[in-house]
Structure formats: structure tokens, C-alpha cells
Design an enzyme around this catalytic site. Sequence first.
Site, mmCIF file in Angstrom:
data_model
loop_
_atom_site.group_PDB
_atom_site.id
_atom_site.type_symbol
_atom_site.label_atom_id
_atom_site.label_comp_id
_atom_site.label_asym_id
_atom_site.label_seq_id
_atom_site.Cartn_x
_atom_site.Cartn_y
_atom_site.Cartn_z
ATOM 1 C CE LYS A 94 -2.894 -0.132 3.383
ATOM 2 N NZ LYS A 94 -4.098 -0.644 4.085
ATOM 3 C CG ASP A 170 17.135 -17.931 -27.161
ATOM 4 O OD1 ASP A 170 17.828 -18.097 -28.180
ATOM 5 O OD2 ASP A 170 16.244 -18.725 -26.806
ATOM 6 N N GLY A 355 26.547 -7.767 -27.476
ATOM 7 C CA GLY A 355 25.727 -8.054 -28.652
ATOM 8 C C GLY A 355 26.380 -7.376 -29.840
ATOM 9 N N GLY A 356 26.137 -6.067 -29.983
ATOM 10 C CA GLY A 356 26.724 -5.285 -31.060
ATOM 11 C C GLY A 356 28.243 -5.295 -31.030
#
Lengths: 405, 405
Positions: A94, A170, A355-356
Site C-alpha cells: 500500500k 537468446d 551483442g553489437g
Amino acid sequence: MSYCIATYRIHDDHADFHKKAQSIAVGMTVGSWTELPQAKRDAMKKHLGEVYAVEVHESPDGSAGTRYADIRIAYPDINFSRDIPALLVTVFGKISMDGRIKLTHLDLSSDFLSSFPGPKFGIDGIRELLGVNDRPLLMSIFKSVIGLSAAELREQFMRQAQGGVDLVKDDEILFENDLTPITTRVRLCIESANIVEQETGRKLLYAANLTGRTFQLRDQALRAIDAGANALLFNVLSYGYDVLQELSADPEITVPIMAHPALAGAMYPSPHYGIAAPVLLGQLMRLAGADLVLFPSPYGSVTMPREENLSIRDELHTTALGVKRSMPVPSAGIHPGLVPKIIRDFGRDVVVNAGGGIHGHPLGTEAGGQAFVQAIDAAMHGVPLSEYAEAHPELKAALELWGGE
Amino acid sequence: MSYCIATYRIHDDHADFHKKAQSIAVGMTVGSWTELPQAKRDAMKKHLGEVYAVEVHESPDGSAGTRYADIRIAYPDINFSRDIPALLVTVFGKISMDGRIKLTHLDLSSDFLSSFPGPKFGIDGIRELLGVNDRPLLMSIFKSVIGLSAAELREQFMRQAQGGVDLVKDDEILFENDLTPITTRVRLCIESANIVEQETGRKLLYAANLTGRTFQLRDQALRAIDAGANALLFNVLSYGYDVLQELSADPEITVPIMAHPALAGAMYPSPHYGIAAPVLLGQLMRLAGADLVLFPSPYGSVTMPREENLSIRDELHTTALGVKRSMPVPSAGIHPGLVPKIIRDFGRDVVVNAGGGIHGHPLGTEAGGQAFVQAIDAAMHGVPLSEYAEAHPELKAALELWGGE
């Protein structure tokens, strides 16, 4: 008595923070106190929250929005069950909706912690699976996989594996689809990993994205493991921490689980609201059993301040939690030139994740992996990258493109 | 082709918002586009996100932090599975961590929506269970229940029931405990409800708080239903929307589910980050199958701007979604004097929900309920509360204490 202590940062230009702290301690536990008759108070005392600390930071120049307090409230363990949903609803249910309040820290009692088995593998277990003990691990991320055929996926996996990475994950937005359902992906990638292992002796973990409806995740995980999966990727925050815990604690789910931070930006970046990154992506991920945890690095385009990153690292590494340590995976914007900095910030118990920075290498994906392997090798031997690059054209090309030490 | 469209509000003093929109559309779907050869583009076209609209709001006076854009991106349905975790990871997974970005709206395709059964009861089903068709429903909330004995809990339930409420809900921080486990609570409360029904002919729903470990929730719900439960309360955001959907779509869970907004404040209040309240507490709760949805009212201490509240109402009421309508339950700070305003804002398809406004009545809990019954009666007959109060001492006392029309 045993307590879990929550720390909140509350911004308010005028509030009486001591009164506010009292109202949280009472309102989030027994509901009312001063009105209770003495006999009732004696019975309820063990359920009452307690104000543990109130540290008021007055606005230095009186300008609006800069006055805040760090308030610590102790919640009796007796009030809630031993699961993360109960913990979070108790300390931030809350109250999360009551003004400018952010949950910044949790000190969990050893009694509460004792119900959490934590990561099944952790840092040491992952190192054992890979047979790599003396250096950071290297991971690459599938790129542009939506719409790829199984053959294209296999080829991309192979190029990553041949570059020398330890793990391939992935893309987190790859869901069940007709072209590359999880069992197909797993079979192809593990087959390719085995080929590379036979050629080079290097082992490889492939984290397949576990997706779908909650009550089918366990079966889906078992199907993937049956198909050969040796790791799983999981979008924890889109399902809830407790689902991760259900999976990680399952004796039949015998592979490491990698937690993805998707959606975390809805909760940690605001200074005024939400849950601080070290709690959200550090402590709770580890408690729920993540063996590896991805989070935005302080180096790239998707950034997080460095001190927050190091606090996540501390939550994943600390021996205080009593469960296995999780492997930190600072992600986004990582290129080989950053490797020495990553090791200075995180030590060797870290996954260098690109990644890149791998796929975008001027000489291709395989060379992209090699450049990282070379950078890690150099950094672990204390050789400046620029020096090491003289005899290593892949690293040289990477440094020329992206810079670095 | 079929798309789900996400709208984001992005704050940035300098960004090229059109370029930013393009980068989201590509980056969150196919990953790269301009570098792809034409043949590959033809194959990938159906997976590519599209910029649907970019509405830039320049800073009126150039002051920092006031420039923003509303950007709408269309995501091909083919990219993700038909579940809320996949939807959220697709439209707000990684991008949530990329600067000042808030997810403000979702237009879901009819194809995507067709996989969601929605609420099992909805507004009409709840009205049918209660036999009340012509007025707002009245709910009261257990107060200070941690540490209560079963006998005390029963007594408090009885006082609420005798005041004339239609529903009573558990406190969301009441977890499994030795004093009042869910089956005990359910038996006592339903027994009491039956007594009141025999005396008055009025039916009563008691929403018992469903808690514990995720994979045991279904069994726990069935145990509660077996013990007589006729409604369940659920802290959706601490478990995930998909867990709610698993429960609500289960044919054996034959009672309405009430969604509690605990933790929502970690995500909706910031103007810069998170997920807007109408998506978080309106659309997604309904889609996942909540029959009733609690959210902070615009009237009390835990407040939300009125227009946000009305947007939640619209998401719960709209016939466009193709599933049953959910009952809005604006909560916190509600007293009898607010009833005409609540009805003006929400119509009669609303639950008037009070905690302190019932238990804090000067003449006691039962009178507290009666004062609300009287206020609803007056408002439905177009009689000013002050006039109606002349002959109704409970309402009169409430208006004197809390004010009202």
C-alpha cells in the site's frame, strides 16, 4: 524477535518525517496503536512495526523537491509468510502509492532468508560447468532473431561459438514461434556447441528463453532440458520473483537460470518512486535463485550510474546472504576496449556480455568474439590492450573502431 | 497484418524524437533494418515494428525537463505469443531502461485479445451473485487484522455484515498464519454471512486473501472454495498478471477475483518512468480476468489525479475490449459524504469501498455501514445527503464528522 528492515527514501518539502515513519510502522502492520487498550497492546506488541531510523536531509537551499528522509522500518517476521510476494506486499504494498516514496534497501532476517535455497549453481557452479575458473566469462547475444529460420539461427550460433564465447543467450523478445520453437533452438544450438567442444575442448552454455503461460513454464523447461538445454533465460519481472524461485528450486530443473531485467526500467530509475536497482536486480533476483543476472551496464547507451551498478554487484557477490553467489552480467554498450574497466569494477567474477560489440566487429561475428577473448587475456595478464593488440588483429580492429585503453 | 500499438511518453530536452521512434520500432522487433539486403527485408517486413505517430511537445519556455513526445509504435502480433508477459517484454522490456520513457497506452489487436477470456463474472455476474442491480455496491475492509484471534475476526466480520455492506475484503497484508489460516477465516466469515442472510435476505461476498507460493495458489484457492469462499482477493502485481489469468481462467475456480493494487505505486506515479495507471490497474487487470479492481481513489489521502481515475474506469467499463466488464473499486479516504461524487464520477457500476470510513464511525462499525447504505440510498433517489440525514442519525453523524454534500 526477528525483523526484516526496509529502508525508504521519501521526498517531501514539509512532512514531519518522524511522524510519517511512525505512521508507516503502525499502518503497515497492526493498523492502529494509540487507540488500543493496554491489554490489547501487550498482545499486539509482537506484530507492531518499529521505526528503526529516520535520517532527514533538509533542502540545502530550500528549493522545492530537494528535501528528503531515509526512513528505516522494522517489520516483525511473524507478520508475513516466507515468500517474496508476501515480503513485498508487507514492506511496499500500500505504501508504494502514498506520495514520493522509493524502496531503497532491504535487510532480511536470517530466519526469513533460511526459507530461500537461492541459486542452484551460482558463480562456482557455472564455472564448474564451463571448466573456467581464472577469468571473467564471455557471453554473446543472438542478434535480430525474430523471423530467422532454424538454419539461419544455427549459423549465427556457430559463428558466435567459434569466436570463443563461453555462453550464448537468446534474445529476450524471442517467444515460441513456428520457425524456431524452444526445443528446435536447443537441439540446433547444443549440437553446434558439441561440435565446437570437440574441435576446441571449450564448453558452451546456451541460455534458451523460457516463455509462455506461467503454469506451463515448468513443463516447458523440462522439455527444453530434455532436448539438451544446458541453461535457461527468464524474463523474471514479467512473471514475478516467486515464479523464478519455483523454477530455480525445482530439483528437476537441473540447469542454471539467467535472469533478464526486461521491464526493470518501469521501477528503478526514478529518484522518487519505485524500487532501487540493487534490491530489484541484485538481492531479490539472487534470493529467488538466479544464477546469472543481467542489468544495464554503466558503460553504454542504456546506462545506470556506476555506484548503483556496484551495489548490484555487492548484492550478488556478498557472502552475507547465505546462499550461492550470482554472476553479475552488466550489459549494453560493451566492446573489447571496456574489458579492463569491467574487471576493475567487478573483479573476475563477472560475465562480459556483448551483442553489437561482437556482431558489429569489422571482421565479423567470429572475430568479434576473438577480440573479446584477446582483451580478457590481456587484462588478466596485466598487459595494456593497445600493446596486446599489436599481435592480435581482431583486438586491434575492435580498438580502432570503438576505442579503449 | 495485425498489430498491437504501444504509446510512450518520452521526456528529452534535445532528442530527435522521430529518429528515436524509428530506433524503437526497429530495435524492439527485427533489430536492424537499413543494413539488411533487399531480399532479407522482404522476408522480414512482416516482423518489423512501425512508427504509427510522433507528437512532439516542445517546451513552452525552453526550461529543462519540459520537452516531451508521445510516440506510438505498432508491434506485429506475429512477433509475440498471446500472453501478458510476452506483450510487456515486447513493448516495454528493454526499452523501459532507456531514458525517461513511460508506457502510457496500449491498443491491443482483436487477434491478440481473442486469447483472453477476461473476468469470469464481471460487473453483471457479481450483481447476479448479490442480487443487487440498481445501485453501487458497498464494501468494507477488515481493519487491524494481524494478530486477531479467529473469534475476534468473526466478531469484526459480523459487525461489518450487519451494517449492510455487500462485500467484505481481507486486509491484503494478512497472509497464512496460525491464528486465522484462510480456511478458518472463510468458514467463520461465510457462516456469519449466512446468519445475516437468513436474518435480512441480503447476500454477502467475502474476498479472502489468496497468498503463498505461486505453484500452490490454485490448490489454495480450491481449498478456500471448498471451505465456502465466495470471492478471493489477490495481490496481482506481486505475482504477475499471468498468474491472475491462470487463476481466473481456471474452470474450478468458481468465484470472483478481486485485484489489489499493492506495489502499483512502484510503477505508475512518476511522469517520466513506469506504466500509466489506466494500463497497469485498468486494461491489464481486466484482461487478466479481475472481476473487481481496487485502485487509489482521487478523494482521499492516497490519491491519484481524477482524470487518471476516470481513465481506469473507462478501461474497466469499455465494451471495446470484448470481455466482461470489471467493477472499479476506488479506495482510500472514502466516507459517506463522498458517495454522490463517486456516483457522478463512476456511475452506479462501482463499489463504494471504505475502511476507516466505516470502522471510524462515531457510533461504531455497524452504524458506519448503515451511514453508507443511507448515503447510497439518498444519492440514488437524488435526495441531498444533508436532507436525508435529518431522519437518519447514522448518516447525520458521519456527515458531521467527515463533511459532505
